[in-house]
Design an enzyme around this catalytic site. Structure first.
Site, PDB file in Angstrom:
ATOM      1  N   ASP A  35       0.861  -1.189   0.000  1.00 12.98           N
ATOM      2  CA  ASP A  35       0.000   0.000   0.000  1.00 12.98           C
ATOM      3  C   ASP A  35       0.894   1.235   0.000  1.00 12.98           C
ATOM      4  OD1 ASP A  35      -3.263   0.351   1.298  1.00 12.98           O
ATOM      5  OD2 ASP A  35      -1.986   2.054   0.750  1.00 12.98           O
ATOM      6  N   SER A 128     -16.464  -2.748  -9.787  1.00 12.74           N
ATOM      7  CA  SER A 128     -17.533  -1.923  -9.211  1.00 12.74           C
ATOM      8  C   SER A 128     -18.771  -1.962 -10.087  1.00 12.74           C
ATOM      9  CB  SER A 128     -17.022  -0.472  -9.099  1.00 12.74           C
ATOM     10  OG  SER A 128     -18.093   0.419  -8.853  1.00 12.74           O
ATOM     11  N   TYR A 153     -13.440   7.302 -13.348  1.00 12.93           N
ATOM     12  CA  TYR A 153     -13.187   6.250 -12.348  1.00 12.93           C
ATOM     13  C   TYR A 153     -13.858   4.952 -12.808  1.00 12.93           C
ATOM     14  CZ  TYR A 153     -14.260   3.225  -8.484  1.00 12.93           C
ATOM     15  OH  TYR A 153     -14.439   2.105  -7.717  1.00 12.93           O
ATOM     16  N   LYS A 157     -12.324   1.069 -14.058  1.00 13.70           N
ATOM     17  CA  LYS A 157     -12.735  -0.256 -13.566  1.00 13.70           C
ATOM     18  C   LYS A 157     -13.139  -1.130 -14.757  1.00 13.70           C
ATOM     19  CE  LYS A 157     -12.198   0.089  -9.127  1.00 13.70           C
ATOM     20  NZ  LYS A 157     -11.143  -0.724  -8.470  1.00 13.70           N
ATOM     21  N   TYR A 181     -18.463  -4.693  -6.905  1.00 12.63           N
ATOM     22  CA  TYR A 181     -19.046  -4.295  -5.623  1.00 12.63           C
ATOM     23  C   TYR A 181     -20.205  -3.345  -5.866  1.00 12.63           C
ATOM     24  CZ  TYR A 181     -14.175  -5.178  -3.997  1.00 12.63           C
ATOM     25  OH  TYR A 181     -12.924  -5.680  -3.728  1.00 12.63           O
ATOM     26  N   ARG A 296     -27.641  15.318  -7.128  1.00  5.56           N
ATOM     27  CA  ARG A 296     -26.198  15.319  -7.409  1.00  5.56           C
ATOM     28  C   ARG A 296     -25.987  14.797  -8.818  1.00  5.56           C
ATOM     29  NH1 ARG A 296     -22.231  11.570  -3.793  1.00  5.56           N
ATOM     30  NH2 ARG A 296     -23.143   9.950  -5.131  1.00  5.56           N
TER      31      ARG A 296
HETATM   32  C1  WQD Z   1     -25.510   7.168  -2.614  1.00 10.78           C
HETATM   33  C2  WQD Z   1     -26.677   8.137  -2.603  1.00 10.78           C
HETATM   34  C3  WQD Z   1     -26.075  10.364  -3.193  1.00 10.78           C
HETATM   35  C4  WQD Z   1     -23.886  11.664   0.327  1.00 10.78           C
HETATM   36  C5  WQD Z   1     -20.416   5.584  -5.211  1.00 10.78           C
HETATM   37  C6  WQD Z   1     -19.552   5.458  -6.430  1.00 10.78           C
HETATM   38  C7  WQD Z   1     -19.348   4.003  -6.754  1.00 10.78           C
HETATM   39  C8  WQD Z   1     -18.847   3.255  -5.546  1.00 10.78           C
HETATM   40  C9  WQD Z   1     -19.784   3.449  -4.368  1.00 10.78           C
HETATM   41  C10 WQD Z   1     -16.472   3.019  -5.627  1.00 10.78           C
HETATM   42  C11 WQD Z   1     -26.644   9.112  -3.800  1.00 10.78           C
HETATM   43  C12 WQD Z   1     -26.661  10.305  -1.789  1.00 10.78           C
HETATM   44  C13 WQD Z   1     -24.572  10.898  -0.610  1.00 10.78           C
HETATM   45  C14 WQD Z   1     -24.586  12.663   1.073  1.00 10.78           C
HETATM   46  C15 WQD Z   1     -26.606  12.096  -0.093  1.00 10.78           C
HETATM   47  N1  WQD Z   1     -17.545   3.700  -5.190  1.00 10.78           N
HETATM   48  N2  WQD Z   1     -25.908  11.121  -0.812  1.00 10.78           N
HETATM   49  N3  WQD Z   1     -25.921  12.835   0.824  1.00 10.78           N
HETATM   50  O1  WQD Z   1     -22.977   7.230  -5.727  1.00 10.78           O
HETATM   51  O2  WQD Z   1     -24.151   4.995  -5.334  1.00 10.78           O
HETATM   52  O3  WQD Z   1     -21.681   5.064  -5.502  1.00 10.78           O
HETATM   53  O4  WQD Z   1     -19.878   4.856  -4.125  1.00 10.78           O
HETATM   54  O5  WQD Z   1     -16.436   2.003  -6.245  1.00 10.78           O
HETATM   55  O6  WQD Z   1     -18.404   3.925  -7.800  1.00 10.78           O
HETATM   56  O7  WQD Z   1     -20.214   6.050  -7.522  1.00 10.78           O
HETATM   57  O8  WQD Z   1     -22.824   6.008  -3.482  1.00 10.78           O
HETATM   58  O9  WQD Z   1     -22.824   6.788  -1.169  1.00 10.78           O
HETATM   59  O10 WQD Z   1     -21.861   8.308  -2.973  1.00 10.78           O
HETATM   60  O11 WQD Z   1     -24.330   7.947  -2.830  1.00 10.78           O
HETATM   61  O12 WQD Z   1     -27.818  12.277  -0.297  1.00 10.78           O
HETATM   62  O13 WQD Z   1     -24.011  13.383   1.944  1.00 10.78           O
HETATM   63  O14 WQD Z   1     -26.578   8.951  -1.428  1.00 10.78           O
HETATM   64  O15 WQD Z   1     -26.458  11.543  -3.879  1.00 10.78           O
HETATM   65  O16 WQD Z   1     -27.969   9.359  -4.213  1.00 10.78           O
HETATM   66  P1  WQD Z   1     -22.997   5.884  -5.078  1.00 10.78           P
HETATM   67  P2  WQD Z   1     -22.885   7.305  -2.559  1.00 10.78           P
END
Ligand code: WQD
Length: 342
Positions: A35, A128, A153, A157, A181, A296
């Site tokens: 790492d 992912s 990103y 993957k 994942y 978002r």
């Molecule tokens: C989930 C939902 C946000 C924060 C991401 C990556 C994906 C993987 C997993 C790496 C969305 C909402 C978030 C906040 C919110 N990462 N949210 N308030 O986008 O499904 O996946 O993480 O492999 O590649 O894209 O997960 O947790 O970022 O968001 O409302 O403070 O929660 O807008 O709708 P996501 P997330």
């Protein structure tokens, strides 16, 4: 059933890597961690030893450094590799695409070449669900289209999957498993290891946990006008321990086999943002006040897995529900409000 393998974990000090290191040790394997600590802390190492019952060998190296990587393989002679190392911040990948393509693809290609040079035949790759892009057909199955990713990103993957698949075609003895994942959350039930992102968390659960611990002032829900049961986005949240155990099962599957197999690693259930906040409120014992904010960019309304192939071929199935994911996260966050010592 493979036992007592020596497994190299690239990015093994990270959130999913550290949990996988512990589950591998609990299953009787030895672990070597490489790492560069760019997005993790070495202070996770004694905790991995505490939970796994033995000390992982540790090398502070960048997997993009071919010479250092070759030296590690010569010294450790691993039986298999689990490749976690990679940059993973979606917004950053949009701002700095060549950094992501160079780092995430070069590390994968270096690894494959050094593995061949040292006769290492097995790799499990941390992929992912983002490789599916903006599919509106749910649940997602492994045979559905990939590659229309919405950010660099996700493309790294997808492209890494292609590179590994092509290498398995060229190097007949290579056995590869690609694990897609969904949304990993939670922490080991001990509360000793957990998610500790650098800076302000992009992802929902670490942000909610830091808000509950008083580290963040306000909690925003990004969008409440989606075509879902409560208007907020739905995701397949999966406990990181269930995810880590899937890696142990993937090794059991691939050792002694060749070729390339891909699996969705999710629960097959979807939970909404509001349902997660409600579950976390129960776990931390107080109502978490949130505010609605605009959608978002890049978010899709609903995303969840069909995990039946992993159940059928790996003999793996997620066992932990949302309540436990939140309880275990809160135990980690409240015991380590500032995460690991940096
Ligand atoms: C989930 C939902 C946000 C924060 C991401 C990556 C994906 C993987 C997993 C790496 C969305 C909402 C978030 C906040 C919110 N990462 N949210 N308030 O986008 O499904 O996946 O993480 O492999 O590649 O894209 O997960 O947790 O970022 O968001 O409302 O403070 O929660 O807008 O709708 P996501 P997330």
């Amino acid at each position: 059933m493979s036992n007592n393998l020596k497994v190299l974990l690239t990015g093994g000090c990270g959130y999913i890597g550290s949990h996988t290191a512990v589950e591998l040790m609990r299953a009787g394997h030895d672990v070597v961690i490489a790492d560069d600590l760019v997005n993790s802390s070495r202070s996770v190492l004694p905790r991995i030893e505490e939970l796994g019952g033995r000390k992982p060998a540790f090398y502070e190296i960048d997997v993009c450094d071919m010479e250092k990587l070759d030296g590690l393989f010569a010294a450790e002679k691993p039986d298999a590799v689990i490749h976690f190392a990679g940059l993973k911040c979606v917004p950053e990948s949009v701002e700095k695409p060549t950094l992501y393509y160079r780092n995430n693809l070069l590390s994968t290609m270096n690894l494959l070449e050094v593995m061949a040079a040292h006769g290492v035949k097995y790799i499990v790759f941390s992929s992912s669900a983002t490789v599916y892009g903006e599919s509106d057909v749910m649940p997602l199955r492994e045979d559905m289209p990939t590659g229309a990713c919405t950010n660099p990103y996700g493309m790294t993957k997808h492209m890494s999957e292609v590179i590994i698949r092509d290498t398995a075609r060229a190097r007949k003895e290579l056995g590869a498993v690609l694990l897609r994942y969904f949304n990993p959350i939670g922490a080991d039930e001990s509360g000793r290891i957990g998610e500790d992102p650098l800076g302000i968390p992009n992802n929902l659960l670490p942000y909610v946990a830091q808000f509950a611990a008083g580290r963040r002032e306000r909690l925003f829900v990004n969008g409440n006008d989606y075509p879902t049961r409560d208007g907020t986005c739905i995701r397949d949240f999966i406990h990181v321990t269930d995810l880590a155990k899937a890696h142990v099962k993937a090794l059991d599957f691939i050792v002694g086999r060749s070729g390339c197999e891909v699996f969705n690693i999710g629960t097959g259930n979807g939970y909404s943002v509001l349902e997660v906040i409600e579950a976390f409120s129960k776990a931390c014992g107080r109502e978490l006040k949130y505010e609605f904010a605009p959608r978002r960019a890049g978010d899709i309304p609903t995303c969840y897995a069909d995990p039946s192939k992993a159940e059928r071929l790996l003999g793996w199935k997620a066992e932990r529900g949302l309540a436990q994911m939140c309880e275990d996260t809160w135990r980690w966050q409240s015991a380590n409000p500032m995460g690991y010592e940096k």
